[in-house]
Design a protein around this motif. Structure first.
Motif, PDB file in Angstrom:
ATOM      1  N   LEU A  18     -10.380 -18.845  -8.369  1.00 24.32           N
ATOM      2  CA  LEU A  18     -10.926 -17.633  -7.760  1.00 24.32           C
ATOM      3  C   LEU A  18     -11.200 -16.588  -8.827  1.00 24.32           C
ATOM      4  O   LEU A  18     -10.292 -16.199  -9.570  1.00 24.32           O
ATOM      5  CB  LEU A  18      -9.931 -17.072  -6.739  1.00 24.32           C
ATOM      6  N   TRP A  19     -12.450 -16.123  -8.900  1.00 25.63           N
ATOM      7  CA  TRP A  19     -12.813 -15.020  -9.783  1.00 25.63           C
ATOM      8  C   TRP A  19     -12.616 -13.690  -9.060  1.00 25.63           C
ATOM      9  O   TRP A  19     -12.992 -13.557  -7.898  1.00 25.63           O
ATOM     10  CB  TRP A  19     -14.280 -15.116 -10.205  1.00 25.63           C
ATOM     11  N   ILE A  20     -12.045 -12.726  -9.772  1.00 25.47           N
ATOM     12  CA  ILE A  20     -11.947 -11.351  -9.290  1.00 25.47           C
ATOM     13  C   ILE A  20     -12.631 -10.476 -10.326  1.00 25.47           C
ATOM     14  O   ILE A  20     -12.274 -10.505 -11.512  1.00 25.47           O
ATOM     15  CB  ILE A  20     -10.480 -10.930  -9.099  1.00 25.47           C
ATOM     16  N   VAL A  21     -13.629  -9.719  -9.906  1.00 27.99           N
ATOM     17  CA  VAL A  21     -14.422  -8.933 -10.841  1.00 27.99           C
ATOM     18  C   VAL A  21     -14.648  -7.544 -10.257  1.00 27.99           C
ATOM     19  O   VAL A  21     -14.678  -7.367  -9.039  1.00 27.99           O
ATOM     20  CB  VAL A  21     -15.769  -9.649 -11.138  1.00 27.99           C
ATOM     21  N   VAL A  28      -8.240 -16.756 -11.377  1.00 21.58           N
ATOM     22  CA  VAL A  28      -6.981 -17.366 -10.954  1.00 21.58           C
ATOM     23  C   VAL A  28      -7.172 -18.876 -10.960  1.00 21.58           C
ATOM     24  O   VAL A  28      -8.061 -19.406 -10.282  1.00 21.58           O
ATOM     25  CB  VAL A  28      -6.576 -16.889  -9.545  1.00 21.58           C
ATOM     26  N   VAL A  29      -6.347 -19.558 -11.755  1.00 19.61           N
ATOM     27  CA  VAL A  29      -6.449 -21.014 -11.905  1.00 19.61           C
ATOM     28  C   VAL A  29      -5.175 -21.638 -11.354  1.00 19.61           C
ATOM     29  O   VAL A  29      -4.121 -21.603 -12.001  1.00 19.61           O
ATOM     30  CB  VAL A  29      -6.632 -21.415 -13.387  1.00 19.61           C
ATOM     31  N   PRO A  30      -5.210 -22.216 -10.141  1.00 17.50           N
ATOM     32  CA  PRO A  30      -3.999 -22.830  -9.586  1.00 17.50           C
ATOM     33  C   PRO A  30      -3.750 -24.211 -10.173  1.00 17.50           C
ATOM     34  O   PRO A  30      -4.629 -24.811 -10.814  1.00 17.50           O
ATOM     35  CB  PRO A  30      -4.334 -22.918  -8.093  1.00 17.50           C
ATOM     36  N   GLY A  31      -2.544 -24.707  -9.967  1.00 20.25           N
ATOM     37  CA  GLY A  31      -2.234 -26.079 -10.336  1.00 20.25           C
ATOM     38  C   GLY A  31      -2.082 -26.337 -11.817  1.00 20.25           C
ATOM     39  O   GLY A  31      -2.362 -27.437 -12.294  1.00 20.25           O
ATOM     40  N   VAL A  32      -1.610 -25.331 -12.581  1.00 23.58           N
ATOM     41  CA  VAL A  32      -1.378 -25.505 -14.016  1.00 23.58           C
ATOM     42  C   VAL A  32      -0.053 -26.238 -14.207  1.00 23.58           C
ATOM     43  O   VAL A  32       0.951 -25.909 -13.574  1.00 23.58           O
ATOM     44  CB  VAL A  32      -1.361 -24.142 -14.730  1.00 23.58           C
ATOM     45  N   GLY A  84      -5.237 -10.550  -9.471  1.00 25.37           N
ATOM     46  CA  GLY A  84      -5.164 -11.999  -9.578  1.00 25.37           C
ATOM     47  C   GLY A  84      -3.757 -12.528  -9.386  1.00 25.37           C
ATOM     48  O   GLY A  84      -3.553 -13.569  -8.747  1.00 25.37           O
ATOM     49  N   LEU A  85      -2.771 -11.812  -9.911  1.00 29.33           N
ATOM     50  CA  LEU A  85      -1.377 -12.229  -9.738  1.00 29.33           C
ATOM     51  C   LEU A  85      -0.962 -12.146  -8.273  1.00 29.33           C
ATOM     52  O   LEU A  85      -0.167 -12.971  -7.795  1.00 29.33           O
ATOM     53  CB  LEU A  85      -0.460 -11.364 -10.609  1.00 29.33           C
ATOM     54  N   LEU A  86      -1.500 -11.173  -7.543  1.00 26.39           N
ATOM     55  CA  LEU A  86      -1.234 -11.091  -6.106  1.00 26.39           C
ATOM     56  C   LEU A  86      -1.817 -12.295  -5.377  1.00 26.39           C
ATOM     57  O   LEU A  86      -1.204 -12.843  -4.460  1.00 26.39           O
ATOM     58  CB  LEU A  86      -1.817  -9.798  -5.523  1.00 26.39           C
ATOM     59  N   ARG A  87      -3.016 -12.713  -5.793  1.00 26.77           N
ATOM     60  CA  ARG A  87      -3.622 -13.889  -5.159  1.00 26.77           C
ATOM     61  C   ARG A  87      -2.841 -15.149  -5.523  1.00 26.77           C
ATOM     62  O   ARG A  87      -2.703 -16.066  -4.702  1.00 26.77           O
ATOM     63  CB  ARG A  87      -5.086 -14.036  -5.606  1.00 26.77           C
ATOM     64  N   ALA A  88      -2.345 -15.216  -6.747  1.00 29.92           N
ATOM     65  CA  ALA A  88      -1.505 -16.349  -7.140  1.00 29.92           C
ATOM     66  C   ALA A  88      -0.229 -16.385  -6.309  1.00 29.92           C
ATOM     67  O   ALA A  88       0.233 -17.461  -5.892  1.00 29.92           O
ATOM     68  CB  ALA A  88      -1.174 -16.270  -8.627  1.00 29.92           C
ATOM     69  N   GLU A 136      -1.936 -14.673 -18.094  1.00 33.44           N
ATOM     70  CA  GLU A 136      -0.619 -14.478 -17.493  1.00 33.44           C
ATOM     71  C   GLU A 136      -0.363 -15.618 -16.509  1.00 33.44           C
ATOM     72  O   GLU A 136      -1.297 -16.182 -15.942  1.00 33.44           O
ATOM     73  CB  GLU A 136      -0.544 -13.127 -16.778  1.00 33.44           C
ATOM     74  N   VAL A 137       0.918 -15.951 -16.324  1.00 23.52           N
ATOM     75  CA  VAL A 137       1.285 -17.097 -15.490  1.00 23.52           C
ATOM     76  C   VAL A 137       2.183 -16.645 -14.353  1.00 23.52           C
ATOM     77  O   VAL A 137       3.088 -15.830 -14.546  1.00 23.52           O
ATOM     78  CB  VAL A 137       2.002 -18.180 -16.331  1.00 23.52           C
ATOM     79  N   HIS A 138       1.905 -17.174 -13.157  1.00 27.23           N
ATOM     80  CA  HIS A 138       2.732 -16.874 -11.987  1.00 27.23           C
ATOM     81  C   HIS A 138       3.275 -18.172 -11.413  1.00 27.23           C
ATOM     82  O   HIS A 138       2.555 -19.171 -11.288  1.00 27.23           O
ATOM     83  CB  HIS A 138       1.917 -16.147 -10.920  1.00 27.23           C
ATOM     84  N   SER A 139       4.567 -18.170 -11.070  1.00 28.90           N
ATOM     85  CA  SER A 139       5.195 -19.344 -10.480  1.00 28.90           C
ATOM     86  C   SER A 139       5.344 -19.132  -8.979  1.00 28.90           C
ATOM     87  O   SER A 139       5.981 -18.167  -8.534  1.00 28.90           O
ATOM     88  CB  SER A 139       6.573 -19.583 -11.115  1.00 28.90           C
ATOM     89  N   HIS A 140       4.735 -20.007  -8.198  1.00 28.91           N
ATOM     90  CA  HIS A 140       4.790 -19.947  -6.746  1.00 28.91           C
ATOM     91  C   HIS A 140       5.752 -21.018  -6.253  1.00 28.91           C
ATOM     92  O   HIS A 140       5.714 -22.163  -6.717  1.00 28.91           O
ATOM     93  CB  HIS A 140       3.401 -20.149  -6.150  1.00 28.91           C
ATOM     94  N   GLU A 141       6.601 -20.659  -5.303  1.00 28.43           N
ATOM     95  CA  GLU A 141       7.656 -21.571  -4.851  1.00 28.43           C
ATOM     96  C   GLU A 141       7.088 -22.892  -4.348  1.00 28.43           C
ATOM     97  O   GLU A 141       7.658 -23.963  -4.609  1.00 28.43           O
ATOM     98  CB  GLU A 141       8.480 -20.900  -3.747  1.00 28.43           C
ATOM     99  N   GLU A 142       5.971 -22.841  -3.641  1.00 24.70           N
ATOM    100  CA  GLU A 142       5.398 -24.055  -3.068  1.00 24.70           C
ATOM    101  C   GLU A 142       4.188 -24.563  -3.864  1.00 24.70           C
ATOM    102  O   GLU A 142       4.030 -25.767  -4.057  1.00 24.70           O
ATOM    103  CB  GLU A 142       4.989 -23.807  -1.616  1.00 24.70           C
TER     104      GLU A 142
END
Length: 272
Positions: A41-44, A71-75, A29-33, A140-146
């Motif tokens: 996006l669910w990963i199972v 994976v929950v974008p836009g937090v 999920g962190l890779l997809r983020a 877990e939280v991931h910060s994406h530049e864009e």
């Protein structure tokens, strides 16, 4: 095992990646983020070999149990992302009740009563069945530049089997007598998540999520011990504050707000 989204989740536009085996759904999920996904996006997986829980503890998921990450974008920010753990707990409780209705039977746990049924939510991230751990959540939280911040909500449920030789009691739905599968539970979970996530509403609905969570919480009014590093705080679990922190009336008579720690209720909380 064939996993599929529920009709509600599918209609809401959620994505799904299903795997036979993965090291860790959260790592994936962190890779997809990192790639900047634009929709939830669910990963199972049918089998997880290198999962982890809080504080890096190993969480192996044998075939038959559920390992899933969303994976929950836009937090908006990291504190709000932590609130998604409460959303996950509520969604799990609802989904488990739907696929294993006998879990609604009344019971008394070790030193406290579950709120009308055998399932209860343990702060900050567990679901208990008869006082034993049935499921865990890791955010877990991931910060994406864009794309900004994305949360990865990892969920593990003991459907077919529970780990042995753990420092805490654990149980499974199979031990309850349920014949539901991980795929059955995931389908129900994907749908129940949509409803509670709508209540959360980007964090604006946290007061409602807090209220719903407290209605299903384990240990309110009971002795609690929280270990944080070398420090142990003992007292009575009173409530959650507006930020989701544990409010403890300590043995010394003061109130402490606890943001993180290893929690023990009932008999375990009174042991020195």
């Amino acid at each position: 095992m064939r996993f599929a989204l529920g009709a509600v989740a599918d209609k809401a536009g959620y994505g799904l990646e299903a795997h036979e085996s993965l090291g860790s759904t959260n790592a994936e999920g962190l890779l997809r983020a990192e790639a900047g996904v634009s929709r939830p996006l669910w990963i199972v997986t049918s089998r997880q070999t290198a999962g982890h829980g809080r504080r890096g503890r190993a969480w192996e998921t044998p075939s038959g149990n559920l390992a899933a990450s969303l994976v929950v974008p836009g937090v908006a920010d990291r504190p709000l992302a932590a609130g998604l753990g409460f959303v996950a707990g509520l969604a799990l409780n609802s989904a488990i009740t739907a696929v294993a209705p006998r879990a609604m039977a009344r019971t008394v746990l070790d030193g406290y009563e579950a709120p009308g049924h055998r399932l209860a939510l343990k702060w900050p991230n567990d679901v208990l069945l008869d006082g034993a751990k049935l499921a865990g959540v890791l955010v877990e939280v991931h910060s994406h530049e864009e794309a900004g911040l994305a949360a990865v909500v990892g969920i593990g449920v003991n459907v077919a089997a529970a780990p042995k030789d753990t420092s805490y009691p654990a149980t499974s739905l199979a031990e309850l007598g349920s014949d539901c599968t991980a795929a059955d539970l995931f389908e129900a979970l994907s749908d129940s998540w949509v409803g509670f996530y709508a209540i959360w509403n980007g964090g604006r609905g946290l007061p409602d999520i807090r209220r719903l969570w407290l209605e299903q919480a384990a240990g309110i009014g009971a002795p609690v011990a929280i270990r944080h590093g070398d420090d142990v705080i003992r007292g009575i679990f009173e409530t959650l504050d507006d930020e989701g922190r544990l409010v403890v009336l300590t043995d010394a008579g003061s109130r402490r707000m606890i943001a993180a720690g290893e929690v023990h209720f009932g008999t375990a909380a009174t042991m020195r």
